[in-house]
Design an enzyme around this catalytic site. Structure first.
Site, PDB file in Angstrom:
ATOM      1  N   LYS A  85       0.837  -1.210   0.000  1.00 38.58           N
ATOM      2  CA  LYS A  85       0.000   0.000   0.000  1.00 38.58           C
ATOM      3  C   LYS A  85       0.874   1.265   0.000  1.00 38.58           C
ATOM      4  O   LYS A  85       0.664   2.167  -0.795  1.00 38.58           O
ATOM      5  CB  LYS A  85      -0.885  -0.008   1.256  1.00 38.58           C
ATOM      6  CG  LYS A  85      -1.502   1.318   1.607  1.00 38.58           C
ATOM      7  CD  LYS A  85      -2.413   1.190   2.781  1.00 38.58           C
ATOM      8  CE  LYS A  85      -2.120   1.980   4.018  1.00 38.58           C
ATOM      9  NZ  LYS A  85      -1.544   3.254   4.028  1.00 38.58           N
ATOM     10  N   ASN A  86       1.859   1.302   0.889  1.00 35.76           N
ATOM     11  CA  ASN A  86       2.632   2.537   1.036  1.00 35.76           C
ATOM     12  C   ASN A  86       3.603   2.779  -0.112  1.00 35.76           C
ATOM     13  O   ASN A  86       4.240   3.830  -0.177  1.00 35.76           O
ATOM     14  CB  ASN A  86       3.384   2.540   2.371  1.00 35.76           C
ATOM     15  CG  ASN A  86       2.436   2.737   3.547  1.00 35.76           C
ATOM     16  OD1 ASN A  86       1.250   2.990   3.342  1.00 35.76           O
ATOM     17  ND2 ASN A  86       2.954   2.613   4.759  1.00 35.76           N
TER      18      ASN A  86
ATOM     19  N   ARG B 238      -4.884   9.738   3.999  1.00 42.50           N
ATOM     20  CA  ARG B 238      -3.726  10.578   4.250  1.00 42.50           C
ATOM     21  C   ARG B 238      -2.874  10.737   2.968  1.00 42.50           C
ATOM     22  O   ARG B 238      -2.334  11.798   2.685  1.00 42.50           O
ATOM     23  CB  ARG B 238      -2.897   9.921   5.359  1.00 42.50           C
ATOM     24  CG  ARG B 238      -1.522  10.478   5.573  1.00 42.50           C
ATOM     25  CD  ARG B 238      -1.554  11.769   6.338  1.00 42.50           C
ATOM     26  NE  ARG B 238      -0.209  12.298   6.506  1.00 42.50           N
ATOM     27  CZ  ARG B 238       0.060  13.456   7.048  1.00 42.50           C
ATOM     28  NH1 ARG B 238      -0.911  14.226   7.482  1.00 42.50           N
ATOM     29  NH2 ARG B 238       1.295  13.872   7.169  1.00 42.50           N
TER      30      ARG B 238
ATOM     31  N   CYS C 207      -6.127   7.888   9.033  1.00 42.32           N
ATOM     32  CA  CYS C 207      -6.354   7.338  10.366  1.00 42.32           C
ATOM     33  C   CYS C 207      -6.012   8.364  11.442  1.00 42.32           C
ATOM     34  O   CYS C 207      -5.041   9.124  11.304  1.00 42.32           O
ATOM     35  CB  CYS C 207      -5.486   6.097  10.573  1.00 42.32           C
ATOM     36  SG  CYS C 207      -6.043   4.689   9.619  1.00 42.32           S
TER      37      CYS C 207
ATOM     38  N   ARG D  36      -0.548  14.659  12.782  1.00 43.33           N
ATOM     39  CA  ARG D  36      -0.105  14.494  11.402  1.00 43.33           C
ATOM     40  C   ARG D  36      -0.084  15.808  10.597  1.00 43.33           C
ATOM     41  O   ARG D  36      -0.767  15.944   9.570  1.00 43.33           O
ATOM     42  CB  ARG D  36      -0.938  13.420  10.690  1.00 43.33           C
ATOM     43  CG  ARG D  36      -0.992  12.124  11.473  1.00 43.33           C
ATOM     44  CD  ARG D  36      -1.664  11.013  10.742  1.00 43.33           C
ATOM     45  NE  ARG D  36      -0.740  10.281   9.878  1.00 43.33           N
ATOM     46  CZ  ARG D  36      -1.081   9.213   9.170  1.00 43.33           C
ATOM     47  NH1 ARG D  36      -2.317   8.774   9.192  1.00 43.33           N
ATOM     48  NH2 ARG D  36      -0.199   8.593   8.419  1.00 43.33           N
ATOM     49  N   PRO D  37       0.691  16.776  11.058  1.00 50.16           N
ATOM     50  CA  PRO D  37       0.784  18.035  10.300  1.00 50.16           C
ATOM     51  C   PRO D  37       1.538  17.830   8.978  1.00 50.16           C
ATOM     52  O   PRO D  37       2.158  16.780   8.775  1.00 50.16           O
ATOM     53  CB  PRO D  37       1.587  18.943  11.234  1.00 50.16           C
ATOM     54  CG  PRO D  37       2.363  18.027  12.100  1.00 50.16           C
ATOM     55  CD  PRO D  37       1.561  16.764  12.238  1.00 50.16           C
TER      56      PRO D  37
ATOM     57  N   ASP E 208       4.033   1.092  12.415  1.00 47.56           N
ATOM     58  CA  ASP E 208       2.901   0.376  11.811  1.00 47.56           C
ATOM     59  C   ASP E 208       2.782  -1.067  12.323  1.00 47.56           C
ATOM     60  O   ASP E 208       1.776  -1.722  12.068  1.00 47.56           O
ATOM     61  CB  ASP E 208       3.028   0.365  10.277  1.00 47.56           C
ATOM     62  CG  ASP E 208       2.651   1.710   9.663  1.00 47.56           C
ATOM     63  OD1 ASP E 208       2.169   2.583  10.397  1.00 47.56           O
ATOM     64  OD2 ASP E 208       2.854   1.886   8.448  1.00 47.56           O
TER      65      ASP E 208
ATOM     66  N   ILE F  87       6.780   7.671  17.193  1.00 47.64           N
ATOM     67  CA  ILE F  87       6.476   8.333  15.914  1.00 47.64           C
ATOM     68  C   ILE F  87       5.155   9.097  15.951  1.00 47.64           C
ATOM     69  O   ILE F  87       5.086  10.246  15.536  1.00 47.64           O
ATOM     70  CB  ILE F  87       6.458   7.312  14.745  1.00 47.64           C
ATOM     71  CG1 ILE F  87       7.741   6.467  14.739  1.00 47.64           C
ATOM     72  CG2 ILE F  87       6.265   8.025  13.405  1.00 47.64           C
ATOM     73  CD1 ILE F  87       9.022   7.220  14.492  1.00 47.64           C
TER      74      ILE F  87
ATOM     75  N   ARG G 114      -8.516  -0.471   4.285  1.00 47.27           N
ATOM     76  CA  ARG G 114      -7.587   0.489   3.674  1.00 47.27           C
ATOM     77  C   ARG G 114      -6.273  -0.183   3.318  1.00 47.27           C
ATOM     78  O   ARG G 114      -5.583   0.251   2.398  1.00 47.27           O
ATOM     79  CB  ARG G 114      -7.211   1.579   4.687  1.00 47.27           C
ATOM     80  CG  ARG G 114      -8.304   2.402   5.183  1.00 47.27           C
ATOM     81  CD  ARG G 114      -7.667   3.442   6.066  1.00 47.27           C
ATOM     82  NE  ARG G 114      -7.714   4.643   5.302  1.00 47.27           N
ATOM     83  CZ  ARG G 114      -8.252   5.774   5.774  1.00 47.27           C
ATOM     84  NH1 ARG G 114      -8.670   5.857   6.994  1.00 47.27           N
ATOM     85  NH2 ARG G 114      -8.296   6.815   5.027  1.00 47.27           N
TER      86      ARG G 114
HETATM   87  C1  UD1 Z   1       4.058   7.073   6.458  1.00 50.57           C
HETATM   88  C2  UD1 Z   1       3.261   5.800   6.216  1.00 50.57           C
HETATM   89  C3  UD1 Z   1       2.623   5.318   7.513  1.00 50.57           C
HETATM   90  C4  UD1 Z   1       3.681   5.183   8.608  1.00 50.57           C
HETATM   91  C5  UD1 Z   1       4.507   6.452   8.739  1.00 50.57           C
HETATM   92  C6  UD1 Z   1       5.668   6.296   9.696  1.00 50.57           C
HETATM   93  C7  UD1 Z   1       2.570   6.045   3.918  1.00 50.57           C
HETATM   94  C8  UD1 Z   1       1.461   6.261   2.968  1.00 50.57           C
HETATM   95  N1  UD1 Z   1       2.260   6.076   5.231  1.00 50.57           N
HETATM   96  O1  UD1 Z   1       3.121   8.054   6.914  1.00 50.57           O
HETATM   97  O2  UD1 Z   1       2.015   4.060   7.253  1.00 50.57           O
HETATM   98  O3  UD1 Z   1       3.017   4.938   9.836  1.00 50.57           O
HETATM   99  O4  UD1 Z   1       5.050   6.823   7.450  1.00 50.57           O
HETATM  100  O5  UD1 Z   1       6.500   5.268   9.299  1.00 50.57           O
HETATM  101  O6  UD1 Z   1       3.692   5.806   3.529  1.00 50.57           O
HETATM  102  N2  UD1 Z   1       5.377  15.043  10.676  1.00 50.57           N
HETATM  103  C9  UD1 Z   1       5.368  16.388  10.958  1.00 50.57           C
HETATM  104  N3  UD1 Z   1       5.275  17.273   9.924  1.00 50.57           N
HETATM  105  C10 UD1 Z   1       5.187  16.853   8.620  1.00 50.57           C
HETATM  106  C11 UD1 Z   1       5.199  15.478   8.357  1.00 50.57           C
HETATM  107  C12 UD1 Z   1       5.301  14.599   9.407  1.00 50.57           C
HETATM  108  O7  UD1 Z   1       5.442  16.805  12.125  1.00 50.57           O
HETATM  109  O8  UD1 Z   1       5.109  17.716   7.730  1.00 50.57           O
HETATM  110  C13 UD1 Z   1       5.459  14.076  11.807  1.00 50.57           C
HETATM  111  C14 UD1 Z   1       4.186  13.227  11.924  1.00 50.57           C
HETATM  112  O9  UD1 Z   1       3.173  13.897  12.627  1.00 50.57           O
HETATM  113  C15 UD1 Z   1       4.688  12.008  12.650  1.00 50.57           C
HETATM  114  C16 UD1 Z   1       6.109  11.855  12.076  1.00 50.57           C
HETATM  115  O10 UD1 Z   1       6.459  13.116  11.525  1.00 50.57           O
HETATM  116  O11 UD1 Z   1       4.757  12.241  14.018  1.00 50.57           O
HETATM  117  C17 UD1 Z   1       6.218  10.787  11.016  1.00 50.57           C
HETATM  118  O12 UD1 Z   1       5.340  11.066   9.959  1.00 50.57           O
HETATM  119  P1  UD1 Z   1       5.652  10.658   8.441  1.00 50.57           P
HETATM  120  O13 UD1 Z   1       6.954   9.929   8.366  1.00 50.57           O
HETATM  121  O14 UD1 Z   1       5.471  11.859   7.597  1.00 50.57           O
HETATM  122  O15 UD1 Z   1       4.480   9.640   8.172  1.00 50.57           O
HETATM  123  P2  UD1 Z   1       3.512   9.585   6.915  1.00 50.57           P
HETATM  124  O16 UD1 Z   1       4.275   9.888   5.682  1.00 50.57           O
HETATM  125  O17 UD1 Z   1       2.272  10.337   7.213  1.00 50.57           O
END
Ligand code: UD1
Length: 418
Positions: free
Chosen positions: A22-23, A93, A117, A122-123, A307, A329, A399
């Site tokens: 998926k990812n 997302r 989710c 998740r900013p 995850d 995380i 999902r």
């Molecule tokens: C991706 C994965 C998700 C996995 C996560 C962490 C996909 C589609 N999803 O999610 O399954 O759980 O990686 O391995 O690949 N953050 C900020 N600002 C930002 C972006 C992120 O503060 O602009 C923070 C998030 O709130 C979180 C951390 O960084 O605490 C990790 O997020 P991120 O690595 O971006 O996860 P996703 O890409 O959303």
């Protein structure tokens, strides 16, 4: 409302072919916007998130359809809009990947904040500040984001404050057609990023260093279509191992990549399971009783993935002794603990920490999946619980898992969807 009905107690035995990731497929579908001509993606899992991405493509004037099997044919030559409706953005997302891809192709994009989710705030500040560095004017108002870049995007040096997976992928998407060179430091190293870069490179992009902390992208004038196979889903693979760990039994996972699962396999070994690997197969045996593990910390790749926390917690619930989880995380990722407690688990969760005291047995109960991986955790727990468990909230589980009930029933679980 659909539910999973699971009668616990059956050992799992047999073979599972692991679905495509998926990812990996979701950012690659967004990346297709950057390419001219036909794209054929093999090994695509039929997931509700993937259908959401297909709806976004279609709303933008692009075409995406399955060939009958697991090959998805995509063509984005007809792109006619750069606006993604709010209702589609909210479906998942990963809709955020269309931001980088649309701005990268047209310099223009209007979206609202993505859904997904509820596992924390998740900013997307890291995504946005990177785009600004590349010359994009970003306006955020009332949950809507408008991006404009009059000329071409400009390559830039971008140092991430946190190695965000999504931000790393979005910057790559924005940079492949930008003018000049982009360098991302403190980039995320997840295998899905390597797959995204491999896909784009096959389409004519010039991306180096994916999978490491520094990624460089030299912008190209245009990209073409290609044929590409999506990597196996490491999280789905780990889920089926957790289900086997909970129930006992022996399972062979085929068409997976054990190298993506080093930290997870080591945790299963500490739980007392036997793990044997070849290049693309895992032979896995679970022995009761499982052993507790002093501490499991979620980390960025190659650390133990957030995850996998929920379903490994289900195994810890029936292990002998106390296991402590530290979730580093996401700040709200223990919502499954409350549901597991309804099944007799002994878990105290506060902030980043959850303390799990193993119990002899879990019991069937009515529970609700709080999010995708939390839902998978409930499935794993239900498979070993005494009696019947009813799991609602399947929209979350669907999902990320392709026909989870059929996969588990094929290896001996008593599970059906009603
Ligand atoms: C991706 C994965 C998700 C996995 C996560 C962490 C996909 C589609 N999803 O999610 O399954 O759980 O990686 O391995 O690949 N953050 C900020 N600002 C930002 C972006 C992120 O503060 O602009 C923070 C998030 O709130 C979180 C951390 O960084 O605490 C990790 O997020 P991120 O690595 O971006 O996860 P996703 O890409 O959303």
């Amino acid at each position: 409302m659909q539910k999973l009905i699971i009668n616990g107690g059956n050992r799992l035995n047999g073979e599972i072919t692991v679905q495509g990731a998926k990812n990996a497929v979701l950012p690659i579908l967004a990346a297709s916007i950057l390419c001219k001509g036909d794209i054929m993606l093999h090994n695509c899992p039929r997931l509700s998130d993937l259908y959401s991405a297909m709806r976004i493509l279609s709303s933008l004037g692009c075409s995406a359809g399955f060939d009958g099997g697991s090959t998805l044919c995509v063509n984005t030559d007809g792109l006619s809009s750069c606006d993604i409706p709010d209702r589609l953005m909210r479906e998942m997302r990963s809709s955020i990947f269309f931001l980088g891809a649309l701005v990268g192709r047209t310099g223009d994009c209007r979206i609202s904040l993505p859904g997904g989710c509820d596992i924390g705030q998740r900013p997307i500040d890291i995504h946005i500040s990177a785009l600004r560095k590349m010359g994009v004017t970003v306006t955020e108002q009332h949950g809507e984001i408008e991006c404009r870049c009059e000329k071409k995007l400009k390559g830039a040096k971008i140092s991430l404050s946190f190695p965000s997976v999504g931000a790393t992928e979005n910057i790559i998407l924005a940079a492949v057609l930008a003018e000049g060179r982009t360098e991302i430091t403190n980039a995320a190293r997840e295998p899905e990023i390597i797959w995204l870069a491999d896909f784009l490179n096959l389409c004519g992009a010039d991306i180096k260093g994916a999978g490491g902390g520094t990624i460089t992208i030299n912008g190209k004038k245009e990209l073409h279509g290609c044929e590409f196979t999506i990597m196996p889903d490491r999280i789905a693979a780990a889920t089926y191992l957790a289900c086997t760990a909970c129930t006992g039994g022996e399972i062979i996972l085929k068409e997976c990549n054990p190298r993506h699962l080093d930290s997870v396999l080591s945790v299963f070994e500490q739980l007392g399971c036997n793990v044997g690997c070849t290049e693309n197969m895992i032979c896995f045996g679970a022995k009761y009783p499982l052993h507790s593990i002093d501490i499991i910390r979620t980390m960025v790749y190659p650390g133990f993935p957030t995850d996998c926390q929920a379903f490994v917690m289900s195994a810890a619930c029936i292990a002998q002794g106390t296991t402590v989880f530290v979730e580093n995380i996401f700040e709200n990722r223990y919502r499954h603990a409350e549901e597991l407690r309804r099944m007799g688990a002994n878990i105290r969760a506060e902030g980043k920490v959850a303390v799990v005291e193993g119990v002899k047995k879990l019991y069937g109960a009515k529970v609700s999946a709080p999010d995708l991986r939390g839902g998978a955790g409930l499935v794993a727990a239900a498979l070993c619980a005494e009696g019947t468990t009813e799991i609602s909230g399947l929209n979350y589980i669907d999902r990320g898992y392709e026909e989870i009930e059929n996969v588990l029933a094929s290896v001996g679980a008593d599970i059906k969807r009603i």
